[in-house]
Every structure is written in structure tokens, then in C-alpha cells.
Motif scaffolding. Structure first.
Motif, PDB file in Angstrom:
ATOM      1  N   THR A  17       0.837  -1.189   0.000  1.00 44.55           N
ATOM      2  CA  THR A  17       0.000   0.000   0.000  1.00 44.55           C
ATOM      3  C   THR A  17       0.872   1.239   0.000  1.00 44.55           C
ATOM      4  O   THR A  17       2.016   1.219   0.420  1.00 44.55           O
ATOM      5  N   GLY A  18       0.328   2.327  -0.503  1.00 45.08           N
ATOM      6  CA  GLY A  18       1.036   3.586  -0.492  1.00 45.08           C
ATOM      7  C   GLY A  18       1.932   3.743  -1.708  1.00 45.08           C
ATOM      8  O   GLY A  18       2.089   2.842  -2.522  1.00 45.08           O
ATOM      9  N   PRO A  19       2.540   4.932  -1.838  1.00 42.32           N
ATOM     10  CA  PRO A  19       3.396   5.204  -2.984  1.00 42.32           C
ATOM     11  C   PRO A  19       4.679   4.376  -2.921  1.00 42.32           C
ATOM     12  O   PRO A  19       5.099   3.929  -1.855  1.00 42.32           O
ATOM     13  N   PHE A  20       5.303   4.202  -4.070  1.00 39.47           N
ATOM     14  CA  PHE A  20       6.555   3.451  -4.148  1.00 39.47           C
ATOM     15  C   PHE A  20       7.626   4.171  -3.348  1.00 39.47           C
ATOM     16  O   PHE A  20       7.834   5.365  -3.495  1.00 39.47           O
ATOM     17  N   ASP A  21       8.286   3.442  -2.486  1.00 37.05           N
ATOM     18  CA  ASP A  21       9.353   3.985  -1.650  1.00 37.05           C
ATOM     19  C   ASP A  21      10.591   3.123  -1.865  1.00 37.05           C
ATOM     20  O   ASP A  21      10.631   1.984  -1.393  1.00 37.05           O
ATOM     21  N   PRO A  22      11.598   3.624  -2.592  1.00 36.78           N
ATOM     22  CA  PRO A  22      12.793   2.817  -2.858  1.00 36.78           C
ATOM     23  C   PRO A  22      13.477   2.319  -1.589  1.00 36.78           C
ATOM     24  O   PRO A  22      13.969   1.198  -1.551  1.00 36.78           O
ATOM     25  N   ALA A  23      13.504   3.126  -0.544  1.00 37.82           N
ATOM     26  CA  ALA A  23      14.135   2.699   0.708  1.00 37.82           C
ATOM     27  C   ALA A  23      13.360   1.538   1.316  1.00 37.82           C
ATOM     28  O   ALA A  23      13.958   0.583   1.819  1.00 37.82           O
ATOM     29  N   GLN A  24      12.037   1.605   1.285  1.00 33.48           N
ATOM     30  CA  GLN A  24      11.210   0.518   1.816  1.00 33.48           C
ATOM     31  C   GLN A  24      11.414  -0.737   0.991  1.00 33.48           C
ATOM     32  O   GLN A  24      11.508  -1.839   1.534  1.00 33.48           O
ATOM     33  N   SER A  25      11.511  -0.577  -0.312  1.00 38.42           N
ATOM     34  CA  SER A  25      11.736  -1.715  -1.195  1.00 38.42           C
ATOM     35  C   SER A  25      13.070  -2.388  -0.878  1.00 38.42           C
ATOM     36  O   SER A  25      13.160  -3.613  -0.823  1.00 38.42           O
ATOM     37  N   GLU A  26      14.101  -1.593  -0.643  1.00 37.21           N
ATOM     38  CA  GLU A  26      15.408  -2.153  -0.300  1.00 37.21           C
ATOM     39  C   GLU A  26      15.374  -2.833   1.064  1.00 37.21           C
ATOM     40  O   GLU A  26      15.954  -3.909   1.238  1.00 37.21           O
ATOM     41  N   ARG A  27      14.683  -2.242   2.020  1.00 35.45           N
ATOM     42  CA  ARG A  27      14.561  -2.870   3.343  1.00 35.45           C
ATOM     43  C   ARG A  27      13.810  -4.191   3.243  1.00 35.45           C
ATOM     44  O   ARG A  27      14.162  -5.164   3.910  1.00 35.45           O
TER      45      ARG A  27
END
Length: 92
Positions: free
Chosen positions: A14-24
């Protein structure tokens, strides 16, 4: 990479794409795979948890210093009590 039988939840998506979240999330998947392999080799989850906490805190201290690490740890009791680390909690 094999399909993990991880104890960790996948990202909610959910929510907008977050590269940092994707890496985590990717990092968590790598850790889950290593965790699962270690359990398959007979290591106890409590030993893995202890070693993981030590490695994480030692890395955090090295990157951010003693005070920042102590501040982080000081916040953990409330965050734990609020369910942030409960893998079985239901988000509403």
C-alpha cells in the motif's frame, strides 16, 4: 534464491513506491532466507535472534555512534508494547 518459508511478513504493497522501503524489504527477505537455512541446519531460533540483535546493534553503533544506538534502544519497550514487532498483529 529459493522460496522462503519466512517468519516475516511481506510488504503490504500500500502507499506510494518507496525505494528505501523496497530495499529494506529485499534485505529482510535475504535475512529470512539465511534464518531459514540456519534453522534447517539445527540452530535454535533464540540463538539466531540473539546473534541477529548483536549484529544489528553493532552495525548501528558503528554507523551512528553509541548515543544514537542508546536512544534507539530506549524507545524499544514502548514500540514492543505497541505491537510494532508482533508478527501476528492485525493492522486495521
Amino acid at each position: 534464491m529459493s522460496t522462503p518459508k519466512t517468519i516475516f511478513s511481506p510488504a503490504s504493497g500500500t502507499g506510494p513506491f518507496d525505494p528505501a522501503q523496497s530495499e529494506r524489504q529485499l534485505a529482510l527477505e535475504y535475512l529470512a532466507e539465511a534464518w531459514n537455512s540456519a534453522e534447517e541446519d539445527g540452530l535454535e531460533p533464540a540463538s539466531l535472534a540473539h546473534a541477529s540483535l548483536f549484529a544489528a546493534l553493532a552495525t548501528f553503533v558503528k554507523m551512528h555512534g553509541d548515543e544514537a544506538a542508546a536512544d534507539l534502544i530506549e524507545q524499544l519497550p514502548e514500540r514492543i508494547r505497541n505491537g510494532e514487532y508482533n508478527l501476528e498483529r492485525i493492522l486495521q
